[in-house]
Design a protein around this motif. Structure first.
Motif, PDB file in Angstrom:
ATOM      1  N   PRO A   1       0.833  -1.208   0.000  1.00 38.00           N
ATOM      2  CA  PRO A   1       0.000   0.000   0.000  1.00 38.00           C
ATOM      3  C   PRO A   1       0.862   1.250   0.000  1.00 38.00           C
ATOM      4  O   PRO A   1       1.918   1.305   0.634  1.00 38.00           O
ATOM      5  CB  PRO A   1      -0.807  -0.126   1.297  1.00 38.00           C
ATOM      6  CG  PRO A   1      -0.080  -1.126   2.125  1.00 38.00           C
ATOM      7  CD  PRO A   1       0.691  -2.010   1.204  1.00 38.00           C
ATOM      8  N   LEU A   2       0.406   2.276  -0.730  1.00 46.23           N
ATOM      9  CA  LEU A   2       1.106   3.557  -0.752  1.00 46.23           C
ATOM     10  C   LEU A   2       0.832   4.282   0.558  1.00 46.23           C
ATOM     11  O   LEU A   2      -0.298   4.262   1.053  1.00 46.23           O
ATOM     12  CB  LEU A   2       0.596   4.417  -1.915  1.00 46.23           C
ATOM     13  CG  LEU A   2       0.950   3.993  -3.338  1.00 46.23           C
ATOM     14  CD1 LEU A   2       0.241   4.907  -4.325  1.00 46.23           C
ATOM     15  CD2 LEU A   2       2.441   4.050  -3.551  1.00 46.23           C
ATOM     16  N   THR A   3       1.871   4.911   1.122  1.00 44.56           N
ATOM     17  CA  THR A   3       1.626   5.724   2.313  1.00 44.56           C
ATOM     18  C   THR A   3       1.297   7.156   1.915  1.00 44.56           C
ATOM     19  O   THR A   3       0.777   7.914   2.711  1.00 44.56           O
ATOM     20  CB  THR A   3       2.848   5.708   3.250  1.00 44.56           C
ATOM     21  OG1 THR A   3       4.029   5.842   2.466  1.00 44.56           O
ATOM     22  CG2 THR A   3       2.926   4.403   4.014  1.00 44.56           C
ATOM     23  N   ALA A   4       1.626   7.524   0.696  1.00 42.05           N
ATOM     24  CA  ALA A   4       1.258   8.851   0.190  1.00 42.05           C
ATOM     25  C   ALA A   4       1.196   8.749  -1.321  1.00 42.05           C
ATOM     26  O   ALA A   4       1.752   7.834  -1.917  1.00 42.05           O
ATOM     27  CB  ALA A   4       2.270   9.896   0.617  1.00 42.05           C
ATOM     28  N   GLY A   5       0.523   9.705  -1.933  1.00 39.65           N
ATOM     29  CA  GLY A   5       0.438   9.729  -3.378  1.00 39.65           C
ATOM     30  C   GLY A   5      -0.745   8.935  -3.891  1.00 39.65           C
ATOM     31  O   GLY A   5      -1.536   8.395  -3.113  1.00 39.65           O
TER      32      GLY A   5
END
Lengths: 266, 337
Positions: A56-60
């Motif tokens: 999973p992306l933590t940002a973007g």
């Protein structure tokens, strides 16, 4: 105009609180053949796992075929070949069965294989040159052949966008050549391909764009580089070889925070 | 002697054994595929608490065992999914907790260990008609799901990450296998007992895969072998000479193990033959031993078009295949690829 297969904006990934990828902007257009390169630990495998949703992306934000990842369900458009040393499990499985599992993106529950499924599986096996081994147990194949089976499994789903994580790692030259011709065939059919490679080898002729990672950022994005240029100091790895481990150990800077003891510095 | 089979209790027992023998390997195949062969044992231990809960509260132990075993199986699956490092320790804690809890509850209920023992080691000949129906219904569900969803369950057990990118609900399928395992543990508890449940799930699969090359034949053969061992073992124990008490659970498991003992040498021979069919690839005639070192001094010649080593164009230079790898001269030394 075809919709952009992959668009990652401001992507960041942290594993166990430690940032591994930062500020990744990457757009891959239809029909491109992109190689993600870089030194060990530069984040190229994490990036491909983020693009498939395994990390999973933590940002973007990630968009696949113009759809934000959370709402993306067209899984038959995606193919994935994981980084793998072997394809075996605790129970025997035939080459045909493993490749057939790649059709699941297009099959409904509780339906037998249709004629189209069987044709696609046979085609995929022919592309990787293993049609004559279909009934063999997968554990009887060599490592390079097993890697080709995993690629056939992804091809069986007839994906428009194919991710491959280190497809040539630990694969001998004849198998690398077989892999290259399989990917060339796929490219000529108009598929978009993103692969991670430490070294391109025979794949170099196919790659149209190289993205070089360094310390979790994109350090270079453009025309493919020769293998030696990838190891340029700009990209984090000084020119190093297997038989001079000594100076590699000294020259390489590890970006992990240094932790010695909790009482240090008192 | 054979008139024993005309008794109603024996017919009920045979029916229950047949269905249990088919169902346990159907889910056992996926458990072995995921290299979790001892998971059935773990669920069996947890189910002991379920049985004791039934004895303690007066509810039918089969029902309390199903509920507790399913909860335990889900907990095991969650621990397995989350825990990277201490997963097996956490599982062990669960096993012992289940066993100890069962013994404690049975004691509190004022029952002797003998009452619990019929669940620990099986008591198929005392099975009631309603329990036979329950066993058949549960077994039918396990078999239908295990065979019907075979493509999905196979893909998830074979390669979880690939299955996730293929859009399969991996966690759902893993929980489904855990629940199916819990259900087959509870139905097999009447046949072979909770302590031997895992044998009926694992041994037929181990026997089948000695001779099979594909997943589908392994699954079908394991189910056939499981049914054969259950019915055969029960018959053997019934035919034991008068005066001896032979527990059906023990003969069933020993018969299954005997099947493995017979097929293993055959499997070993087949694997040996397979290796003879696929020898090592022939090395180039001048390939040196792979243990050589890569000092410049050890190269008796400069590589070139005529040196005999296979040449591979590689970017801006040419590699030479040599001692199992490619390498290229680079200034004073050689680059190994």
């Amino acid at each position: 105009m075809p919709v952009t297969p992959l668009s990652l904006t401001g992507g960041a990934v942290a594993i166990g609180g430690r940032p591994v990828l930062r500020g990744i902007d990457l757009v891959v257009e239809t029909g491109e053949f992109v190689a993600l390169m870089g030194a060990n630990g530069s984040g190229k495998t994490t990036l491909i796992r983020a693009m498939t949703g395994l990390r999973p992306l933590t940002a973007g934000s990630l968009e696949l075929f113009g759809t934000p990842f959370d709402r993306f369900h067209d899984w038959q458009r995606i193919g994935y070949v994981p980084q793998r040393t072997g394809a075996t499990s605790g129970v025997p499985a035939s080459v045909w069965e493993v490749v057939a599992s790649g059709r699941l993106t297009r099959r409904r529950l509780l339906r037998p294989l249709s004629r189209a499924d069987r044709t696609a599986i046979t085609d995929a096996l022919e592309i990787v040159g293993l049609a004559d081994r279909a009934r063999d147990g997968i554990s009887h194949l060599s490592g390079g052949q097993q890697q080709r089976v995993l690629i056939a499994r992804a091809l069986a789903g007839e994906p428009e966008l194919l991710f491959l994580d280190e497809p040539t790692a630990g694969v001998d030259l004849p198998n690398q050549l077989a892999l290259t011709s399989a990917l060339g065939e796929l490219k000529s059919r108009g598929a978009t391909i993103v692969l991670v490679a430490h070294e391109l080898g025979p794949l170099a002729d196919l790659v149209a764009r190289a993205v070089v990672m360094r310390d979790g950022r994109i350090a270079y994005d453009g025309a493919p580089l020769a293998d030696h240029q990838v190891h340029d100091p700009r990209f984090g790895e000084t020119h190093s070889h297997h038989h001079c481990a000594d100076d590699r150990g000294r020259s390489r800077h590890d970006h992990a925070p240094h932790v010695a003891s909790p009482l240090e510095g008192r | 002697m054979f008139e024993l089979f005309t008794y109603e209790f024996m017919q009920r027992a045979l029916l229950a054994a047949l269905f249990t023998g088919l169902a346990a390997p159907a889910v056992g195949t996926y458990i072995v595929q995921r290299r979790l062969a001892l998971m059935g044992d773990g669920i069996g231990h947890v189910a002991v608490t379920g049985v004791a809960l039934g004895i303690f509260t007066g509810i039918a132990p089969t029902w309390t065992a199903v509920v507790v075993a399913v909860l335990g199986a889900i907990l095991i699956e969650v621990i397995r999914e989350r825990g990277h490092t201490n997963g097996d320790v956490a599982l062990a804690l669960l096993f012992y907790g289940g066993l100890a809890g069962g013994v404690l509850l049975t004691g509190l209920a004022g029952q002797s260990a003998a009452n619990l023992q019929q669940y620990l080691f099986g008591s198929i000949t005392t099975i009631s008609l309603s329990d036979v129906y329950l066993t058949m219904a549960f077994a039918a569900v396990v078999i239908l799901v295990g065979v019907g969803l075979a493509p999905q369950l196979f893909a998830v057990a074979q390669d979880e990450e690939f299955a996730r990118v293929a859009g399969l609900r991996v966690r759902g399928y893993n929980l489904l296998v855990a629940v199916l395992a819990a259900v087959s543990v509870t139905i097999a508890m009447r046949t072979v007992g909770l302590l031997l449940v895992s044998a009926l799930m694992v041994v037929p699969v181990a026997t089948a895969q000695q001779l099979t090359r594909s997943f589908r034949t392994t699954l079908v053969a394991a189910m056939a072998l499981g049914a054969l061992a259950s019915v055969g073992g029960l018959s053997l124990s019934a035919l034991a000479p008068a005066g001896t008490r032979v527990a059906p659970g023990s003969t069933i498991v020993l018969l299954a193990l005997a099947g493995f003992a017979v097929t293993w040498p055959l499997g070993a021979w087949l694997r040996h033959r397979q290796l003879l069919h696929a020898p090592f690839p022939a090395l180039p005639p001048d390939a040196t031993t792979p243990t050589e070192s890569h000092e410049v001094g050890e190269h008796p010649h400069d590589h070139g078009p005529d040196c005999g080593h296979a040449a591979v164009p590689h970017g801006d230079h040419v590699d030479y295949v040599h001692g199992g790898h490619r390498h290229a001269p680079h200034g004073e030394h050689y680059d190994e690829h």
